[in-house]
Design a protein around this motif. Structure first.
Motif, PDB file in Angstrom:
ATOM      1  N   LEU A 493       4.231 -11.175  -7.669  1.00 30.92           N
ATOM      2  CA  LEU A 493       2.644 -11.874  -8.127  1.00 30.92           C
ATOM      3  C   LEU A 493       1.597 -10.730  -7.948  1.00 30.92           C
ATOM      4  N   SER A 494       1.807  -9.703  -7.216  1.00 31.58           N
ATOM      5  CA  SER A 494       0.876  -8.634  -7.126  1.00 31.58           C
ATOM      6  C   SER A 494       0.776  -8.100  -8.466  1.00 31.58           C
ATOM      7  N   ASP A 495       1.862  -7.877  -9.187  1.00 27.38           N
ATOM      8  CA  ASP A 495       1.888  -7.229 -10.370  1.00 27.38           C
ATOM      9  C   ASP A 495       0.835  -7.749 -11.283  1.00 27.38           C
ATOM     10  N   PHE A 496       0.381  -9.108 -11.272  1.00 26.40           N
ATOM     11  CA  PHE A 496      -0.637  -9.948 -11.845  1.00 26.40           C
ATOM     12  C   PHE A 496      -1.962  -9.823 -11.450  1.00 26.40           C
ATOM     13  N   GLY A 497      -1.962  -9.158 -10.225  1.00 19.81           N
ATOM     14  CA  GLY A 497      -3.436  -9.357  -9.343  1.00 19.81           C
ATOM     15  C   GLY A 497      -3.612 -10.565  -8.811  1.00 19.81           C
ATOM     16  N   ILE A 498      -2.563 -11.547  -8.377  1.00 21.19           N
ATOM     17  CA  ILE A 498      -2.678 -12.616  -7.905  1.00 21.19           C
ATOM     18  C   ILE A 498      -2.418 -12.958  -6.642  1.00 21.19           C
ATOM     19  N   ASP A 499      -3.298 -13.425  -5.685  1.00 21.88           N
ATOM     20  CA  ASP A 499      -2.827 -13.519  -4.275  1.00 21.88           C
ATOM     21  C   ASP A 499      -2.486 -14.937  -4.034  1.00 21.88           C
ATOM     22  N   VAL A 500      -1.303 -15.038  -3.247  1.00 23.48           N
ATOM     23  CA  VAL A 500      -0.728 -16.175  -3.187  1.00 23.48           C
ATOM     24  C   VAL A 500      -0.483 -16.192  -1.465  1.00 23.48           C
ATOM     25  N   PRO A 501      -1.098 -17.514  -1.027  1.00 29.29           N
ATOM     26  CA  PRO A 501      -1.045 -17.748   0.355  1.00 29.29           C
ATOM     27  C   PRO A 501       0.524 -17.666   0.934  1.00 29.29           C
ATOM     28  N   PRO A 502       0.575 -17.157   2.180  1.00 30.78           N
ATOM     29  CA  PRO A 502       2.230 -16.978   2.562  1.00 30.78           C
ATOM     30  C   PRO A 502       2.949 -18.241   2.602  1.00 30.78           C
ATOM     31  N   SER A 503       2.087 -19.314   2.671  1.00 32.65           N
ATOM     32  CA  SER A 503       3.069 -20.760   2.874  1.00 32.65           C
ATOM     33  C   SER A 503       3.567 -21.079   1.613  1.00 32.65           C
ATOM     34  N   ARG A 504       3.351 -20.240   0.266  1.00 26.06           N
ATOM     35  CA  ARG A 504       3.837 -20.525  -0.823  1.00 26.06           C
ATOM     36  C   ARG A 504       4.997 -19.415  -1.329  1.00 26.06           C
ATOM     37  N   GLN A 505       5.177 -18.709  -0.501  1.00 29.36           N
ATOM     38  CA  GLN A 505       6.048 -17.381  -1.022  1.00 29.36           C
ATOM     39  C   GLN A 505       7.480 -17.681  -0.416  1.00 29.36           C
ATOM     40  N   SER A 506       7.982 -18.766   0.072  1.00 28.76           N
ATOM     41  CA  SER A 506       9.411 -18.825   0.230  1.00 28.76           C
ATOM     42  C   SER A 506       9.567 -20.465   0.702  1.00 28.76           C
ATOM     43  N   VAL A 507      10.640 -20.886   0.466  1.00 26.80           N
ATOM     44  CA  VAL A 507      10.986 -22.166   0.950  1.00 26.80           C
ATOM     45  C   VAL A 507      11.518 -22.297   2.079  1.00 26.80           C
ATOM     46  N   SER A 508      11.055 -23.400   3.086  1.00 23.94           N
ATOM     47  CA  SER A 508      11.417 -23.211   4.224  1.00 23.94           C
ATOM     48  C   SER A 508      12.882 -24.040   4.244  1.00 23.94           C
ATOM     49  N   VAL A 509      13.629 -23.149   5.212  1.00 25.40           N
ATOM     50  CA  VAL A 509      15.049 -23.787   5.068  1.00 25.40           C
ATOM     51  C   VAL A 509      15.217 -25.086   5.872  1.00 25.40           C
ATOM     52  N   GLU A 510      14.313 -25.503   6.702  1.00 23.03           N
ATOM     53  CA  GLU A 510      14.300 -26.759   7.371  1.00 23.03           C
ATOM     54  C   GLU A 510      13.842 -27.983   6.156  1.00 23.03           C
ATOM     55  N   ARG A 511      13.045 -27.337   5.238  1.00 31.46           N
ATOM     56  CA  ARG A 511      12.731 -28.480   4.354  1.00 31.46           C
ATOM     57  C   ARG A 511      13.882 -28.566   3.407  1.00 31.46           C
ATOM     58  N   VAL A 512      14.565 -27.466   2.893  1.00 30.90           N
ATOM     59  CA  VAL A 512      15.640 -27.572   2.095  1.00 30.90           C
ATOM     60  C   VAL A 512      16.752 -28.381   2.470  1.00 30.90           C
ATOM     61  N   LYS A 667      -8.346 -14.904 -15.175  1.00 28.09           N
ATOM     62  CA  LYS A 667      -7.783 -13.470 -15.255  1.00 28.09           C
ATOM     63  C   LYS A 667      -7.874 -12.792 -16.768  1.00 28.09           C
ATOM     64  N   SER A 668      -7.701 -11.680 -16.954  1.00 28.76           N
ATOM     65  CA  SER A 668      -7.735 -11.126 -18.222  1.00 28.76           C
ATOM     66  C   SER A 668      -6.804 -11.456 -19.407  1.00 28.76           C
ATOM     67  N   PRO A 669      -7.046 -11.704 -20.672  1.00 31.16           N
ATOM     68  CA  PRO A 669      -5.966 -12.217 -21.600  1.00 31.16           C
ATOM     69  C   PRO A 669      -4.408 -11.473 -21.420  1.00 31.16           C
ATOM     70  N   GLU A 670      -4.378 -10.166 -21.140  1.00 28.28           N
ATOM     71  CA  GLU A 670      -3.267  -9.515 -20.979  1.00 28.28           C
ATOM     72  C   GLU A 670      -2.441 -10.041 -19.865  1.00 28.28           C
ATOM     73  N   GLU A 671      -2.985 -10.265 -18.754  1.00 30.11           N
ATOM     74  CA  GLU A 671      -2.189 -10.908 -17.719  1.00 30.11           C
ATOM     75  C   GLU A 671      -1.575 -12.323 -18.169  1.00 30.11           C
ATOM     76  N   SER A 672      -2.398 -13.067 -18.686  1.00 25.53           N
ATOM     77  CA  SER A 672      -2.154 -14.247 -19.147  1.00 25.53           C
ATOM     78  C   SER A 672      -0.880 -14.292 -20.099  1.00 25.53           C
ATOM     79  N   ASP A 673      -0.986 -13.426 -21.187  1.00 28.53           N
ATOM     80  CA  ASP A 673       0.099 -13.072 -22.126  1.00 28.53           C
ATOM     81  C   ASP A 673       1.170 -12.868 -21.697  1.00 28.53           C
ATOM     82  N   GLN A 674       1.166 -11.827 -20.331  1.00 29.18           N
ATOM     83  CA  GLN A 674       2.406 -11.459 -19.757  1.00 29.18           C
ATOM     84  C   GLN A 674       2.993 -12.743 -19.029  1.00 29.18           C
ATOM     85  N   LEU A 675       2.456 -13.660 -18.696  1.00 28.78           N
ATOM     86  CA  LEU A 675       2.916 -14.718 -18.027  1.00 28.78           C
ATOM     87  C   LEU A 675       3.539 -15.803 -19.045  1.00 28.78           C
ATOM     88  N   LEU A 676       2.721 -15.672 -20.033  1.00 25.87           N
ATOM     89  CA  LEU A 676       3.220 -16.696 -21.261  1.00 25.87           C
ATOM     90  C   LEU A 676       4.477 -16.098 -21.898  1.00 25.87           C
TER      91      LEU A 676
END
Length: 699
Positions: A493-512, A667-676
Motif C-alpha cells: 500500500l505504501s506504493d500508492f501513498g496510502i497509510d493503513v492501520p496495523p489492525s488491517r494489515q493481516s488476518v488474526s489466526v484466532e479469527r480465522v 489521491k491523484s488520478p494516476e494512483e486511482s488508475d493504477q488501482l483500477l
C-alpha cells in the motif's frame, strides 16, 4: 522415571486399537471400520469411528481423535507416560525406566501420583489380609464366612486394614509417599490440634475389610470399607472421599470385572452392594455391577450404556428396595436404555438369595420373574387401587409419565399399546395422556429457559430456543470482516501513498479459526488431497504432490494448521521426499513434544477418516459409485480445487482493491488508475476461472 524411546516404540507396535477401545465401549463393525456411541460425550446415535488399518479413532460429534495412546490419555484423564504404562501392562511389556530430571518430576500429573499411591494402598491392604495374624483371624475369616474363594478375593483385590491409628501412614512414608499425597488420596486424615498443639495424623480406614473400587480400566481409584466389630461411634460402611480420580456419581462397583460379561450377555444386572456383586460374580453371573451405596446417577447409567443398552435392576423386595427401583427407573428410560426390574423375595438380597438357591436357580428366577417397567409399575398400582377408579387413573398417568421420559417416539408409541392392554383402557386415551404430559414438560422447559434468561441479566443476548439447526457457515459480515485484512499477495500500500492501520494489515489466526471462511474450506480440501493421495501419479512421472505444489508455488495458505501442513510438504519435496498420512499420524503427544505435533496428528486423523462409507448393497444391485481413487477423478478434483483457491484469492484481492479505491478519492488520478487497472486484471482472472469451473459469472 522416563520410558526409553525403544520401549515406547515397542509398546506402539504391540497395541491394537480395537482391543484397547473395546475395554471401554462396545464397538460394532460397519464396513471396514468400527463404530460406537462416543465415550467422551453423551449421544444416542453412534458417531465414534475407529479405523483398525490406520490404528486411529475419530468422533464426528465432539471432535476427539487420536491413536491408542491418546485414547487412554483422554478416557482416563492421565498423562502420556502413564498411558504408556497402562498399555505396557495390558500387553505384558516390561518397562525399564530411566531417571527423570527435576523438570520431568514437576510435570508428573497429580492424578497419576494419586493412582500410584492408591495402588500401593491396595497392595498393602491385601498383604495385611493374608500375611498378618490380625488380618487372617479377622478379615480373612469374614470373607471365608461369606463364602468367597481365593480366586474371587484376587479378582476383586480384597484386603484388610489393621485396627491401628497409623499402620498405612507409617508404611506409606517409609515407601517415600508424602503425607500431603496420602491425604489427597483420602487414605489419611489430619486433625488440627488445640492452640499451640501438633496436628493429629491418622489412617482413615482402621480395623476394616477393604473393597477396592476400580475404574473401567482396572485402576484402583477409591475404597469401600466395612467394620466388623460392634462400635456405635463408627459407621458400618466407610467410603473414600471424592478426590481428583474418584467421583462416586460416575463410578460403578465391579464394572472392570463385569464389562466383558456385560458385552457378551448383552445385559447388565444392577445391584446395591459390594457383596451382591462379588457373590453373583463367584456364582458365574459376572455381568453385574453396583451403584456403590449411592442413588443411581445419570453418569452411571451412561457408563453401562457403553457396553449394552439393556439393564435389569435387582433390588431387595422390601419397601426400601421398591423405592430405590422406582427412583432409578425414569433415569434409565431417559437415557434410552431398555429396562427390566426384579424384586427378590422379602428379606432377601442378591448375595443371600444366590447362596440360598444356587446360581442356576437364581438365573431361572431372573428370567421368569423380571418385569418390564410397565408391568412393574402397573402391578403395584392395580394392587393398591383395587376397585377405586381414581386410583386406577392415577396409576395410568404415573406409567405414562415414565413413558414420556423415553426419547424414541417409536418406542413411546409401542409402549402406549402395552399400557392400554395392562390397564384395559383404549389406546387413544393413553396416547392423549402421554401427549398432555409431553406438552406440560415442554411448557415447563420453556418457563425454565425464560427464567434463566432473565437471571442472566437484562440486555444480554441469549441463544435462540428455537428448534432450527445452526451451521458453521459464516455470515456476510463475518466474511467481510476477514476480507478487510487479508494478507496473501496483497499490494504494497505504501506504493500508492496510502497509510493503513496495523489492525488491517493481516488476518488474526484466532479469527480465522473462529469462523470457517470460504478459502479455508478449499485449503482443507487441498491438504486432504495431499495427505491421502500425494504420492499418486496423475500421469507418468507427475505425482499429485508435484502438481499441487507447482501450481501453488507462490501462494501461502491463510488458515492454521493448513498453512503449516503445506509448508511441511514443500520442505519434504525440496528434500526429494513426499509426505504421507503416516508421517502426520505418527506425530505423538509425548513428553517434550509440542502442541503443534498434537494438532497435526489430530488434523491428519480428521482428513483421513471419512464419516460415511459406500454400502456394499449398491454393488449387489450393480450400481457402481465412482471412487476418488480413480486417476481421472483424482486429477479433476485436484485441478478444480486449485482453481477454486485461485478464484477466492482473486476475489479477496478485488475486495481489497475496492476498499483502496474508496480510500484513495483524495489521491491523484494516476494512483486511482493504477488501482483500477489492477482491479480489472483480477476481475478478468475471476471471470476466466468461473468459466472453467462452469459457475455463474458475476457481472
Amino acid at each position: 522415571m522416563r520410558i526409553p524411546e525403544e520401549t515406547v516404540e515397542r509398546i506402539r507396535q504391540s497395541v491394537d486399537i480395537l482391543e484397547v477401545i473395546n475395554d471401554f465401549v462396545s464397538l460394532k463393525k460397519r464396513g471396514s471400520n468400527y463404530i460406537a456411541c462416543c465415550p467422551f460425550h453423551n449421544e444416542k446415535t453412534p458417531s465414534f469411528n475407529v479405523n483398525p488399518t490406520r490404528q486411529i479413532y475419530k468422533c464426528f460429534g465432539c471432535g476427539k481423535a487420536g491413536d491408542a495412546v491418546r485414547f487412554v490419555m483422554d478416557i482416563e484423564n492421565i498423562g502420556y507416560g502413564e498411558s504408556l504404562r497402562y498399555l505396557a501392562k495390558k500387553y505384558g511389556i516390561e518397562i525399564e525406566e530411566e531417571e527423570q530430571t527435576p523438570e520431568d518430576l514437576l510435570r508428573q500429573n497429580e492424578r497419576e501420583s494419586l493412582l500410584i499411591v492408591l495402588n500401593f494402598a491396595k497392595t498393602f491392604f491385601q498383604e495385611t489380609l493374608l500375611k498378618t495374624d490380625e488380618g487372617k483371624s479377622i478379615g480373612l475369616s469374614y470373607f471365608r464366612e461369606r463364602g468367597f474363594t481365593n480366586p474371587t478375593m484376587e479378582a476383586f483385590e480384597l484386603g484388610y486394614t489393621l485396627d491401628q491409628w497409623d499402620s498405612l501412614l507409617l508404611e506409606g512414608q517409609r515407601r517415600g509417599y508424602s503425607r500431603d499425597l496420602l491425604e489427597k488420596a483420602g487414605l489419611i486424615l489430619i486433625k488440627e490440634g488445640n492452640a499451640g498443639g501438633d496436628n493429629k495424623v491418622f489412617d482413615r480406614f482402621r480395623g476394616r475389610v477393604m473393597f477396592p473400587i476400580h475404574n473401567v480400566s482396572g485402576r484402583v481409584i477409591a475404597f469401600g470399607a466395612r467394620i466388623l466389630k460392634t462400635d456405635k461411634n463408627q459407621p458400618k460402611y466407610l467410603n473414600s472421599p471424592e478426590t481428583t480420580v474418584y467421583h462416586k456419581s460416575q463410578v460403578l462397583y465391579g464394572i472392570f470385572q463385569a464389562k466383558q460379561a456385560i458385552r457378551q450377555e448383552d445385559v447388565c444386572y444392577l445391584t446395591e452392594g459390594y457383596t451382591d456383586v462379588i457373590s453373583l460374580h463367584q456364582a458365574g453371573i459376572k455381568n453385574v455391577v453396583a451403584s456403590s451405596g449411592t442413588s443411581l446417577t445419570t453418569e452411571q447409567i451412561r457408563l453401562i450404556a457403553r457396553f449394552t443398552p439393556n439393564v435389569t435392576i435387582l433390588y431387595d423386595g422390601d419397601a426400601a428396595g421398591i423405592k430405590a427401583a422406582l427412583r432409578g427407573l425414569d433415569m434409565v428410560l431417559e437415557e434410552g436404555l431398555n429396562l427390566r426390574l426384579l424384586l427378590l423375595p422379602d428379606g432377601e438380597d442378591p448375595d443371600s438369595y444366590v447362596h440360598k438357591v444356587g446360581a442356576d436357580a437364581f438365573k431361572t428366577y431372573i428370567k421368569e420373574q423380571s418385569q418390564d417397567f410397565i408391568d412393574f409399575k402397573a402391578s403395584r398400582w392395580l394392587t393398591e387401587a383395587g376397585d377405586n377408579p381414581l386410583k386406577r387413573a392415577e396409576g395410568i398417568s404415573d406409567v405414562c409419565a415414565s413413558i414420556t421420559r423415553i426419547p424414541d417416539p417409536l418406542k413411546r408409541q409401542t409402549l402406549s399399546q402395552r399400557v392400554a392392554q395392562v390397564f384395559h383402557v383404549s389406546e387413544q386415551s393413553v396416547i392423549s395422556e402421554i401427549n398432555r404430559l409431553l406438552r406440560k414438560q415442554q411448557e415447563q422447559n420453556k418457563k425454565d429457559s425464560e427464567r434463566q434468561q432473565r437471571s442472566a441479566g437484562a440486555g444480554r443476548q441469549q441463544p435462540s430456543s428455537s428448534n432450527t439447526l445452526s451451521t458453521n457457515e459464516p455470515s456476510l459480515d463475518d466474511i467481510n470482516s476477514l476480507l478487510d485484512g487479508f494478507s496473501v499477495e496483497s499490494p504494497d500500500l505504501s506504493d500508492f501513498g496510502i497509510d493503513v492501520p496495523p489492525s488491517r494489515q493481516s488476518v488474526s489466526v484466532e479469527r480465522v479459526k473462529a469462523v470457517k471462511t470460504p478459502i479455508s474450506y478449499q485449503e482443507e480440501e487441498c491438504v486432504r488431497l495431499l495427505i491421502n493421495h500425494g504420492v499418486r501419479e496423475l500421469e507418468p512421472g507427475i505425482t499429485l504432490c508435484q502438481y499441487v505444489l507447482s501450481e501453488l508455488h507462490d501462494i501461502e495458505f491463510q488458515t492454521s494448521p493448513y498453512d503449516l501442513i503445506l509448508t511441511l510438504f514443500r520442505e519434504a519435496y525440496n528434500r526429494g521426499d513426499i509426505l504421507t498420512a503416516n508421517d502426520f499420524l505418527s506425530r505423538q503427544p509425548g513428553e517434550g513434544n509440542s502442541d503443534r505435533d498434537v494438532e497435526l496428528q489430530h488434523e491428519a486423523i480428521h482428513l483421513t477418516t471419512p464419516r460415511y462409507e459406500i454400502s456394499d448393497g449398491w454393488g449387489k444391485h450393480e450400481i457402481f459409485v465412482p471412487s476418488e481413487e480413480e486417476i481421472g477423478i483424482l486429477a479433476d478434483a485436484a485441478y478444480r480445487n486449485i482453481l477454486r483457491i485461485k478464484k477466492i484469492l482473486a476475489e479477496q484481492r478485488m475486495t481489497a482493491l475496492q476498499q483502496l479505491l474508496r480510500e484513495s478519492r483524495n489521491k491523484s488520478p494516476e494512483e486511482s488508475d493504477q488501482l483500477l487497472t489492477e482491479f480489472m486484471h483480477f476481475k478478468r482472472i475471476d471471470m476466466e476461472i468461473s468459466g472453467l469451473l462452469g459457475t455463474v459469472i458475476s457481472g
